[in-house]
Design a protein around this motif. Structure first.
Motif, short mmCIF file in Angstrom:
data_model
loop_
_atom_site.label_atom_id
_atom_site.label_comp_id
_atom_site.label_asym_id
_atom_site.label_seq_id
_atom_site.Cartn_x
_atom_site.Cartn_y
_atom_site.Cartn_z
N THR A 2 0.84 -1.20 0.00
CA THR A 2 0.00 0.00 0.00
C THR A 2 0.87 1.24 0.00
N PHE A 3 0.42 2.21 -0.72
CA PHE A 3 1.12 3.48 -0.80
C PHE A 3 0.40 4.50 0.08
N THR A 7 0.74 9.94 -2.22
CA THR A 7 1.62 9.53 -3.32
C THR A 7 1.08 9.96 -4.68
N LYS A 8 -0.17 9.68 -4.94
CA LYS A 8 -0.76 10.01 -6.25
C LYS A 8 -0.74 11.52 -6.52
N PRO A 9 -1.21 12.37 -5.60
CA PRO A 9 -1.13 13.82 -5.86
C PRO A 9 0.32 14.31 -5.94
N GLY A 10 1.23 13.70 -5.20
CA GLY A 10 2.64 14.10 -5.26
C GLY A 10 3.25 13.80 -6.61
N ALA A 14 4.58 16.59 -9.26
CA ALA A 14 5.95 16.58 -9.79
C ALA A 14 5.93 16.55 -11.31
N LEU A 15 5.05 15.76 -11.88
CA LEU A 15 4.93 15.69 -13.33
C LEU A 15 4.45 17.03 -13.92
#
Length: 117
Positions: A2-3, A7-10, A14-15
């Motif tokens: 599990t993350f 993580t997903k918004p980070g 960054a992208l």
């Protein structure tokens, strides 16, 4: 596995930041691609060689025994035809070359200062 929740918004942040920095760098930051840098360098080198050859062109015109006739032809030519007339004089030809250079013809005309043109 599990993350963490962030993580997903980070990763998206960054992208998005990388894309924004790339866009700003290439539009306002002065970044260029390799091909564009080579083109800029080639254009700069061509301009510098032309500027370096102007004194040679002016010396060739000063040493030409037919200078007065050729200058009269250049002055009588229209503004549009002066470059071609300059190329026909032979003064705008690089030493060791067979063909006259258009850029050198323009620069040499400016150096001759024919009636302010």
């Amino acid at each position: 596995m599990t993350f963490p929740e962030w993580t997903k918004p980070g990763i998206y942040g960054a992208l998005g930041g990388a894309i924004a920095v790339s866009i700003l760098g290439f539009t306002w930051g002065g970044w260029v691609t390799s091909g564009n840098a080579q083109t800029i360098a080639q254009d700069f080198a061509t301009d510098e060689v032309t500027l370096a050859m102007v004194p040679v062109c002016l010396n060739m015109s000063a040493a030409d025994p037919e200078r007065a006739e050729k200058l009269a032809i250049l002055q009588d030519a229209s503004a549009f035809g002066r470059r071609n007339a300059m190329m026909e004089t032979g003064w705008a030809t690089h030493p060791g070359s067979d063909k006259p250079d258009r850029n050198l013809a323009d620069a040499c005309l400016a150096g001759l200062e024919l009636d302010g043109s």
